[in-house]
Design an enzyme around this catalytic site. Structure first.
Site, PDB file in Angstrom:
ATOM      1  N   SER A  63      69.438 -38.189 -72.174  1.00 32.34           N
ATOM      2  CA  SER A  63      69.020 -37.336 -73.275  1.00 32.34           C
ATOM      3  C   SER A  63      70.137 -36.395 -73.716  1.00 32.34           C
ATOM      4  O   SER A  63      70.561 -35.541 -72.941  1.00 32.34           O
ATOM      5  CB  SER A  63      67.806 -36.500 -72.852  1.00 32.34           C
ATOM      6  OG  SER A  63      67.592 -35.439 -73.752  1.00 32.34           O
ATOM      7  N   ARG A 119      68.978 -32.712 -73.188  1.00 34.19           N
ATOM      8  CA  ARG A 119      69.023 -32.188 -71.823  1.00 34.19           C
ATOM      9  C   ARG A 119      70.470 -31.987 -71.360  1.00 34.19           C
ATOM     10  O   ARG A 119      70.783 -31.003 -70.705  1.00 34.19           O
ATOM     11  CB  ARG A 119      68.294 -33.118 -70.871  1.00 34.19           C
ATOM     12  CG  ARG A 119      66.809 -33.078 -71.067  1.00 34.19           C
ATOM     13  CD  ARG A 119      66.093 -33.910 -70.005  1.00 34.19           C
ATOM     14  NE  ARG A 119      64.740 -34.139 -70.426  1.00 34.19           N
ATOM     15  CZ  ARG A 119      64.327 -35.230 -71.055  1.00 34.19           C
ATOM     16  NH1 ARG A 119      65.177 -36.193 -71.337  1.00 34.19           N
ATOM     17  NH2 ARG A 119      63.073 -35.362 -71.415  1.00 34.19           N
ATOM     18  N   ASP A 147      59.594 -41.000 -80.379  1.00 33.36           N
ATOM     19  CA  ASP A 147      60.583 -41.924 -80.915  1.00 33.36           C
ATOM     20  C   ASP A 147      60.386 -42.236 -82.396  1.00 33.36           C
ATOM     21  O   ASP A 147      61.148 -43.013 -82.958  1.00 33.36           O
ATOM     22  CB  ASP A 147      60.547 -43.244 -80.136  1.00 33.36           C
ATOM     23  CG  ASP A 147      60.952 -43.073 -78.689  1.00 33.36           C
ATOM     24  OD1 ASP A 147      61.852 -42.268 -78.420  1.00 33.36           O
ATOM     25  OD2 ASP A 147      60.359 -43.746 -77.832  1.00 33.36           O
TER      26      ASP A 147
END
Length: 120
Positions: A108, A111, A65
Site C-alpha cells: 500500500s 501505508r 478498489d
C-alpha cells in the site's frame, strides 16, 4: 455473500444465480506496484467490460478498489453492510508478538508513505 443476500431478499433458489469468476488485471499483476500499471481501474475494468457487453447482469467487488468516477452507463446499485475494516497481520499472532523495530511489508503506497509499515 451477495448471492446469499439476493436469494434471502427475493426467496430465490440456488439455481437462480450463476457466479462468473473473472480474473482482473489487478489479480494478475504480481511483480510491481499497481500504481505503476494503472491504479484502481485494474480491479474493475474487466468487470465493467463484462457488464457493458451483457455477459453479466451485475458485478461484485470491494468498494476500496472502485474508481470514484464511474462509466456513465453503469451505476452502483447496492452495497452490503461494511465488513471489519481493520488490516490483517500475517505471520505473527499479534503486533505485540513482534520484536521491537520489526519491519512489516506492505504493497500500500498510503501505508508506506505514513511510516505505518515500521513498528517502533
Amino acid at each position: 455473500m451477495v448471492a446469499e443476500a439476493l436469494r434471502d431478499a427475493h426467496g430465490w433458489g440456488p439455481e437462480r444465480i450463476e457466479i462468473v469468476p473473472i480474473t482482473t488485471t489487478g489479480d494478475m499483476v504480481q511483480d510491481r506496484p499497481l500504481s505503476e500499471v494503472g491504479g484502481k481501474g485494474l480491479w474493475t475494468k474487466e468487470l465493467d467490460r463484462y457488464l457493458c457487453q451483457g455477459l453479466t447482469d451485475i458485478s461484485v467487488h470491494s468498494m476500496k478498489d472502485v474508481e470514484t468516477i464511474r462509466p456513465t452507463e453503469l451505476v452502483i446499485g447496492a452495497m452490503l453492510p461494511r465488513a471489519d475494516v481493520r488490516d490483517r497481520l500475517i505471520g505473527a499472532d499479534s503486533f505485540e508478538a513482534l520484536p521491537k523495530w520489526s519491519r512489516v511489508g506492505t504493497s500500500s503506497p498510503r501505508r508506506a508513505s505514513t511510516g505505518w509499515a515500521t513498528l517502533k
